[in-house]
Scaffold this motif. Sequence first.
Motif, PDB file in Angstrom:
ATOM      1  N   ILE A 167      51.002  32.122 146.461  1.00 21.49           N
ATOM      2  CA  ILE A 167      50.139  31.211 145.697  1.00 21.49           C
ATOM      3  C   ILE A 167      50.102  31.705 144.253  1.00 21.49           C
ATOM      4  O   ILE A 167      49.860  32.889 144.004  1.00 21.49           O
ATOM      5  N   TYR A 168      50.363  30.797 143.321  1.00 22.58           N
ATOM      6  CA  TYR A 168      50.305  31.131 141.893  1.00 22.58           C
ATOM      7  C   TYR A 168      49.086  30.463 141.271  1.00 22.58           C
ATOM      8  O   TYR A 168      48.912  29.247 141.379  1.00 22.58           O
ATOM      9  N   GLU A 169      48.256  31.270 140.631  1.00 22.33           N
ATOM     10  CA  GLU A 169      47.001  30.766 140.058  1.00 22.33           C
ATOM     11  C   GLU A 169      46.942  31.119 138.574  1.00 22.33           C
ATOM     12  O   GLU A 169      47.208  32.255 138.180  1.00 22.33           O
ATOM     13  N   ASN A 196      46.867  34.968 137.087  1.00 23.64           N
ATOM     14  CA  ASN A 196      47.403  35.002 135.731  1.00 23.64           C
ATOM     15  C   ASN A 196      48.798  34.393 135.639  1.00 23.64           C
ATOM     16  O   ASN A 196      49.586  34.761 134.778  1.00 23.64           O
ATOM     17  N   HIS A 197      49.120  33.503 136.549  1.00 27.06           N
ATOM     18  CA  HIS A 197      50.410  32.806 136.552  1.00 27.06           C
ATOM     19  C   HIS A 197      50.161  31.314 136.332  1.00 27.06           C
ATOM     20  O   HIS A 197      49.887  30.582 137.279  1.00 27.06           O
ATOM     21  N   SER A 198      50.240  30.917 135.077  1.00 24.29           N
ATOM     22  CA  SER A 198      50.028  29.513 134.742  1.00 24.29           C
ATOM     23  C   SER A 198      51.389  28.829 134.642  1.00 24.29           C
ATOM     24  O   SER A 198      52.244  29.233 133.846  1.00 24.29           O
ATOM     25  N   LEU A 199      51.606  27.825 135.474  1.00 21.76           N
ATOM     26  CA  LEU A 199      52.915  27.146 135.516  1.00 21.76           C
ATOM     27  C   LEU A 199      53.187  26.461 134.180  1.00 21.76           C
ATOM     28  O   LEU A 199      52.349  25.748 133.648  1.00 21.76           O
ATOM     29  N   ASN A 200      54.381  26.687 133.684  1.00 18.57           N
ATOM     30  CA  ASN A 200      54.784  26.065 132.427  1.00 18.57           C
ATOM     31  C   ASN A 200      55.786  24.955 132.712  1.00 18.57           C
ATOM     32  O   ASN A 200      55.652  23.839 132.235  1.00 18.57           O
ATOM     33  N   GLN A 201      56.770  25.289 133.547  1.00 14.59           N
ATOM     34  CA  GLN A 201      57.837  24.313 133.798  1.00 14.59           C
ATOM     35  C   GLN A 201      58.320  24.419 135.238  1.00 14.59           C
ATOM     36  O   GLN A 201      58.447  25.511 135.790  1.00 14.59           O
ATOM     37  N   ILE A 202      58.587  23.271 135.833  1.00 16.81           N
ATOM     38  CA  ILE A 202      59.166  23.241 137.179  1.00 16.81           C
ATOM     39  C   ILE A 202      60.413  22.363 137.119  1.00 16.81           C
ATOM     40  O   ILE A 202      60.372  21.244 136.617  1.00 16.81           O
ATOM     41  N   LYS A 203      61.543  22.909 137.585  1.00 12.88           N
ATOM     42  CA  LYS A 203      62.821  22.194 137.518  1.00 12.88           C
ATOM     43  C   LYS A 203      63.484  22.196 138.871  1.00 12.88           C
ATOM     44  O   LYS A 203      63.476  23.200 139.576  1.00 12.88           O
ATOM     45  N   LYS A 204      64.106  21.062 139.215  1.00 13.65           N
ATOM     46  CA  LYS A 204      64.818  20.971 140.492  1.00 13.65           C
ATOM     47  C   LYS A 204      66.295  21.204 140.235  1.00 13.65           C
ATOM     48  O   LYS A 204      66.939  20.467 139.498  1.00 13.65           O
ATOM     49  N   LYS A 205      66.810  22.287 140.807  1.00 14.28           N
ATOM     50  CA  LYS A 205      68.269  22.475 140.824  1.00 14.28           C
ATOM     51  C   LYS A 205      68.625  22.417 142.298  1.00 14.28           C
ATOM     52  O   LYS A 205      68.179  21.520 142.990  1.00 14.28           O
ATOM     53  N   GLU A 206      69.382  23.392 142.793  1.00 14.85           N
ATOM     54  CA  GLU A 206      69.597  23.431 144.247  1.00 14.85           C
ATOM     55  C   GLU A 206      68.249  23.691 144.908  1.00 14.85           C
ATOM     56  O   GLU A 206      67.865  23.071 145.886  1.00 14.85           O
ATOM     57  N   ASN A 207      67.490  24.621 144.310  1.00 13.40           N
ATOM     58  CA  ASN A 207      66.104  24.863 144.718  1.00 13.40           C
ATOM     59  C   ASN A 207      65.213  24.537 143.522  1.00 13.40           C
ATOM     60  O   ASN A 207      65.676  23.968 142.546  1.00 13.40           O
ATOM     61  N   TYR A 208      63.941  24.932 143.612  1.00 15.00           N
ATOM     62  CA  TYR A 208      63.054  24.757 142.456  1.00 15.00           C
ATOM     63  C   TYR A 208      63.015  26.034 141.638  1.00 15.00           C
ATOM     64  O   TYR A 208      62.910  27.134 142.192  1.00 15.00           O
ATOM     65  N   ILE A 209      63.119  25.884 140.335  1.00 12.19           N
ATOM     66  CA  ILE A 209      62.950  27.015 139.421  1.00 12.19           C
ATOM     67  C   ILE A 209      61.576  26.851 138.774  1.00 12.19           C
ATOM     68  O   ILE A 209      61.284  25.822 138.161  1.00 12.19           O
ATOM     69  N   LYS A 236      58.880  28.322 136.064  1.00 11.01           N
ATOM     70  CA  LYS A 236      58.692  29.204 134.904  1.00 11.01           C
ATOM     71  C   LYS A 236      57.217  29.231 134.549  1.00 11.01           C
ATOM     72  O   LYS A 236      56.583  28.173 134.469  1.00 11.01           O
ATOM     73  N   PHE A 237      56.708  30.424 134.352  1.00 10.11           N
ATOM     74  CA  PHE A 237      55.281  30.595 134.067  1.00 10.11           C
ATOM     75  C   PHE A 237      55.066  31.038 132.622  1.00 10.11           C
ATOM     76  O   PHE A 237      55.964  31.595 131.990  1.00 10.11           O
ATOM     77  N   GLU A 238      53.860  30.777 132.127  1.00  7.79           N
ATOM     78  CA  GLU A 238      53.573  31.074 130.723  1.00  7.79           C
ATOM     79  C   GLU A 238      53.628  32.566 130.409  1.00  7.79           C
ATOM     80  O   GLU A 238      53.830  32.958 129.271  1.00  7.79           O
ATOM     81  N   ASN A 239      53.474  33.420 131.417  1.00  4.88           N
ATOM     82  CA  ASN A 239      53.541  34.872 131.188  1.00  4.88           C
ATOM     83  C   ASN A 239      54.981  35.390 131.183  1.00  4.88           C
ATOM     84  O   ASN A 239      55.220  36.590 131.165  1.00  4.88           O
ATOM     85  N   GLY A 240      55.950  34.451 131.257  1.00  5.36           N
ATOM     86  CA  GLY A 240      57.366  34.852 131.202  1.00  5.36           C
ATOM     87  C   GLY A 240      58.011  35.033 132.567  1.00  5.36           C
ATOM     88  O   GLY A 240      59.234  35.116 132.694  1.00  5.36           O
ATOM     89  N   PHE A 241      57.195  35.064 133.620  1.00  5.28           N
ATOM     90  CA  PHE A 241      57.738  35.235 134.976  1.00  5.28           C
ATOM     91  C   PHE A 241      58.491  33.971 135.411  1.00  5.28           C
ATOM     92  O   PHE A 241      58.091  32.852 135.100  1.00  5.28           O
ATOM     93  N   GLU A 242      59.589  34.187 136.118  1.00  7.71           N
ATOM     94  CA  GLU A 242      60.382  33.060 136.617  1.00  7.71           C
ATOM     95  C   GLU A 242      60.745  33.323 138.073  1.00  7.71           C
ATOM     96  O   GLU A 242      61.033  34.456 138.445  1.00  7.71           O
TER      97      GLU A 242
END
Length: 372
Positions: free
Chosen positions: A29-31, A122-135, A137-143
């Motif tokens: 869970i990312y919050e 402390n993981h605020s979602l910035n971007q969600i992209k569909k490739k083969e799976n979902y990528i 990207k969070f505002e803290n730089g974590f992917e």
Amino acid sequence: MNQISIIGAGIGGLTLGNILKQHDLDFTIYESASEIKPVGAGIMMAVNAMQIFDKLGLKEKIESKGNKIHGICIADEKLKTISTTNVLALEKKFNSCNVAIHRAELQNILAENLGFENIQLNHSLNQIKKKENYILKFENGFETECEIVFGADGIHSKVRNQILGAGSIRNAGQKCWRGLTDFNLPEKYSHHALEIWGKGKRFGFVKISDRKVYWYALVNENKFEEKIDLSETFRDFDSLVLEILESTQKENIILNDIVDLTPIPKWYAENTCLIGDAAHATTPNMGQGACQSIEDAYVIGKLLEKNRNFNSIFEEFQKIRRKKVDYIVKNSWTIGKISQWEKGNQLRNFLMRSIPESINQKMVEKILKLEL
């Protein structure tokens, strides 16, 4: 790679985590918040939600941290009853009762049960992209990469906006203050919630623990001023209301707009699904917002018992849940409008009083009964 990501550690996301854990599924869970903190002060978990918590083995824990509520009453400014929902018969039928509790207490019970190691704060979602799976990207730089994404990220859902691009937020034209105070309520309100309807304004309160009272106050936006004095605004209400307001410290009050989400055609896309407010945010007039996100998680859990194909589960989930949540969103909006009338209140109260209790009970039972 994580198999399942849940975006949002609100009550819906945490309940879903508990249910996925029961099915031995791997999830994170990312919050966005840095801690699970008491946003929104108090909350009422209705009988439908408590039945689900019972199945998760959490009913007693929630009851012991909160306060059991056996009746809900709507009254006029002088506390004369307009309508009553007596929950005792329904409590017997469903072997559960309403519980009023501090939001943070409830979130902590749910988080503890599923294990804090499964929650990334402390993981605020910035971007969600569909490739083969979902990528993700969070505002803290974590992917991270994952197969399945659940959007439990509320009415302003990033998952909904970026993947489904649907739904517009409707403003009900009402301002809502929520407060928490130490207050000794009269004994008759120890296990009863009360909502008072006035002219273009409402006030409700409920005891959430030994000393704590949670209250909320609503006024129509056209009567709202930046420097509004609530004691002045509610001076024509029973003195109990003024005592509750005066006992509350300013820092324990939050102010929000009342909003909901216009119904969206689909709650899911390939390998992703919205639950709770992200899919079907409702105004709070029926006390069912969080309860419906709990039901969402429960239905997904029931479908997982027969099937591990998430895409067919998502389709089936929407089919099962759609009718009930649409009914709640629509009725809650209507109740919100009627309760905030500025004219014709005596007529409204008279008509409300003339609705037979059996009709009231039927409507409540329809909401409290689980679909599966």
